[in-house]
Design a protein around this motif. Structure first.
Motif, short mmCIF file in Angstrom:
data_model
loop_
_atom_site.label_atom_id
_atom_site.label_comp_id
_atom_site.label_asym_id
_atom_site.label_seq_id
_atom_site.Cartn_x
_atom_site.Cartn_y
_atom_site.Cartn_z
N TYR A 12 0.86 -1.18 0.00
CA TYR A 12 0.00 0.00 0.00
C TYR A 12 0.89 1.23 0.00
N ASP A 13 0.39 2.30 -0.63
CA ASP A 13 1.21 3.52 -0.72
C ASP A 13 1.59 4.04 0.66
N ARG A 14 0.62 4.06 1.57
CA ARG A 14 0.94 4.60 2.89
C ARG A 14 1.90 3.69 3.64
N GLY A 15 1.66 2.36 3.51
CA GLY A 15 2.56 1.44 4.18
C GLY A 15 3.96 1.52 3.63
N VAL A 16 4.07 1.68 2.33
CA VAL A 16 5.39 1.82 1.69
C VAL A 16 6.07 3.09 2.17
N THR A 17 5.30 4.16 2.27
CA THR A 17 5.88 5.43 2.72
C THR A 17 6.41 5.31 4.15
N ARG A 18 5.62 4.65 5.01
CA ARG A 18 6.08 4.49 6.40
C ARG A 18 7.32 3.60 6.46
N LEU A 19 7.33 2.57 5.61
CA LEU A 19 8.50 1.69 5.59
C LEU A 19 9.75 2.45 5.18
N ALA A 20 9.62 3.29 4.13
CA ALA A 20 10.77 4.07 3.67
C ALA A 20 11.26 5.01 4.77
N ALA A 21 10.30 5.62 5.47
CA ALA A 21 10.70 6.55 6.54
C ALA A 21 11.45 5.84 7.66
N GLN A 40 2.04 15.84 -4.15
CA GLN A 40 2.86 15.26 -5.21
C GLN A 40 4.34 15.19 -4.80
N ARG A 41 4.83 16.23 -4.15
CA ARG A 41 6.23 16.22 -3.72
C ARG A 41 6.44 15.20 -2.59
N GLN A 42 5.47 15.05 -1.72
CA GLN A 42 5.57 14.02 -0.68
C GLN A 42 5.71 12.63 -1.31
N GLU A 43 4.92 12.37 -2.34
CA GLU A 43 4.98 11.07 -3.00
C GLU A 43 6.35 10.85 -3.64
N ARG A 44 6.90 11.89 -4.27
CA ARG A 44 8.23 11.75 -4.89
C ARG A 44 9.29 11.45 -3.86
N ILE A 45 9.27 12.16 -2.75
CA ILE A 45 10.27 11.96 -1.70
C ILE A 45 10.14 10.56 -1.09
N SER A 46 8.90 10.15 -0.82
CA SER A 46 8.72 8.82 -0.22
C SER A 46 9.14 7.71 -1.17
N ASP A 47 8.82 7.86 -2.46
CA ASP A 47 9.22 6.84 -3.43
C ASP A 47 10.74 6.80 -3.59
N ALA A 48 11.37 7.97 -3.57
CA ALA A 48 12.83 8.01 -3.65
C ALA A 48 13.46 7.32 -2.44
N GLY A 49 12.91 7.61 -1.25
CA GLY A 49 13.41 6.95 -0.06
C GLY A 49 13.22 5.45 -0.10
N LEU A 50 12.06 5.03 -0.63
CA LEU A 50 11.80 3.60 -0.74
C LEU A 50 12.80 2.94 -1.69
N GLY A 51 13.02 3.56 -2.86
CA GLY A 51 13.94 2.98 -3.84
C GLY A 51 15.35 2.86 -3.31
N ILE A 52 15.83 3.92 -2.67
CA ILE A 52 17.20 3.90 -2.13
C ILE A 52 17.33 2.86 -1.02
N ALA A 53 16.31 2.83 -0.13
CA ALA A 53 16.37 1.88 0.99
C ALA A 53 16.35 0.44 0.49
N LEU A 54 15.48 0.14 -0.49
CA LEU A 54 15.40 -1.23 -0.99
C LEU A 54 16.68 -1.62 -1.73
N PRO A 118 12.24 -10.68 -4.06
CA PRO A 118 11.87 -9.81 -5.18
C PRO A 118 10.85 -8.74 -4.77
N LEU A 119 11.19 -7.93 -3.78
CA LEU A 119 10.27 -6.86 -3.36
C LEU A 119 10.15 -5.78 -4.43
N GLY A 120 11.27 -5.43 -5.08
CA GLY A 120 11.23 -4.39 -6.10
C GLY A 120 10.28 -4.73 -7.22
#
Length: 431
Positions: A12-21, A40-54, A118-120
């Motif tokens: 879920y988007d929110r769960g992914v965002t919390r995981l990245a944080a 929109q900027r929150q989504e970009r930052i959270s997705d970037a954090g998720l990608g880097i963390a994974l 294979p989370l990505g």
């Protein structure tokens, strides 16, 4: 190759965002700053954090096996490519899925062992199912099936549970995407229904406000027309009596004062509902047939004799019907004073089970042609004053009566009588 067992995070988007944080360890003040940004900027930052963390997790998971991976740098690049593209998963959904899926298939085809979970690819697959139409969804499902087949055909994937494990991961991701898609559609539909309901409430409020304005306009017309007509008749009578008959002229002036005070009282009661909530309301009970005697006395004081008759046994009336009957009598007598030259008028209230009939009729124009007025004759019975000019009518009297009768569900009959007069008859439901 035997994949590492583990649980797939809920996509879920929110769960992914919390995981990245949590993974990136954002300080609390940084999290507050991100929360203050546009969506929109929150989504970009959270997705970037998720990608880097994974990507970091994937790279670290291979380091203990670096002696068995040749070349190591390529293996690290391929596992990092399964995470970093997630930074663009919302803006470039299909491209992200292609890059991550290709990196995973290439990793397996090259025979690298110790593949991370294979989370990505699963998150990218979830995003496609969640945000793209049916065509792209089916194409992606076919691509994922082909990719799983190619990976399972590679060396190190001979275990039977490998296929089950892959299907479960991607099946869960796809189901989560469909669930979130349905949830978003339901929220959009609920918002649309709420907006339509709000618009309907606004239209209803507008109609109610218009009806209330019309009601107040009718009330104002009835009050002002009745009392002002009486005052006009008395003022002209007083003018014609001066200076020969000061006592009678004084009586006419007193009637004018009393009538004016009654008009102000009714206007104050009526307009009290228009005051702001912080102001003190000056209201009084609505007019009713119990006060009809005052109207008759006013009309008689203006020089028009009025006969009053009650037929049947008076019963309870709804407040709206009671006020409507009162206003019909008042308006009909006012019209008689303003527009007719009648000798007399008659008011009849007929009570029957479930109904009341209000009838106001006049005797028609005087045969001698002289106008009606309180001082039309002197002490000897001869004409002593000049004719009284009537107040110009607005044309709203009968229309206002018709609106009142219709609002109560009654029937209205108006027209000339056999004696040459004019009658207004309204039959109203009692309750």
């Amino acid at each position: 190759m035997r994949p590492i067992r583990g649980h797939l995070a809920a996509p879920y988007d929110r769960g992914v965002t919390r995981l990245a944080a949590r993974v990136t360890g954002f300080p609390q003040h940084w999290a507050a700053r991100v929360a203050a940004l546009p969506q929109q900027r929150q989504e970009r930052i959270s997705d970037a954090g998720l990608g880097i963390a994974l990507a970091a997790v994937n790279v670290v998971s291979l380091l203990p096996y670096r002696a068995q991976l040749h070349p190591l740098w390529l293996a690290l690049v391929l596992v990092a490519a399964q995470g970093i593209p997630l930074a663009w998963r919302r803006s470039k959904v299909i491209e992200t899925m292609i890059v991550i899926g290709t990196a995973r298939v290439v990793y397996d085809k090259m025979g690298f062992g110790f593949a991370p979970l294979p989370l990505g690819p699963a998150i990218a697959f979830y995003t496609v199912i969640d945000r793209r139409g049916p065509v792209w969804r089916w194409i992606t499902i076919a691509g994922v099936a082909a990719g799983i087949t190619i990976s399972l055909a590679s060396a190190g994937h001979q275990e039977p549970y490998d296929a089950i494990f892959q299907v479960m991961i991607f099946g869960t991701a796809g189901a989560a995407g469909l669930l979130n898609r349905t949830k978003r559609a339901n929220l959009a539909a609920a918002q649309s229904r709420a907006e339509r309901a709000e618009a309907e409430l606004d239209r209803h409020a507008t109609r109610e406000a218009a009806a209330e304005r019309a009601r107040i306009a009718r009330e104002l017309h009835d009050v002002v027309a009745h009392h002002v007509s009486l005052m006009a008749v008395q003022a002209e009578a007083a003018t014609s009596l001066l200076p020969d008959k000061p006592a009678q002229a004084r009586r006419s002036v007193e009637i004018i004062g009393d009538t004016a005070r009654l008009a102000l009282t009714e206007l104050r009661r009526l307009l009290g509902v228009l005051r702001g909530p912080s102001e003190r309301l000056e209201t009084a009970p609505s007019a009713s047939l119990g006060e009809i005697g005052g109207v008759l006395d006013q009309v008689r004081g203006a020089g028009l004799p009025v006969d009053f008759e009650v037929v049947g046994t008076p019963g309870p009336l709804a407040p709206g019907v009671d006020l409507t009957a009162y206003r019909i009598v008042q308006e009909a007598l006012t019209n008689t004073i303003r527009h007719a030259r009648a000798d007399r008028a008659a008011v009849t209230l007929s009570y029957e089970p479930g109904y009341i009939t209000v009838s106001v009729a006049d005797s028609g124009p005087r045969r001698d042609g002289r106008p009606r007025g309180p001082s039309r004759r002197d002490a000897n019975g001869s004409a002593a004053v000049k004719p009284v000019s009537l107040v110009a009518g607005s044309g709203l009297g009968l229309a206002g009566i018709a609106e009142r009768v219709a609002s109560c569900g009654g029937n209205l009959t108006v027209g000339p009588t056999q004696s040459g007069g004019f009658a207004v008859t309204a039959r109203l439901p009692a309750l």
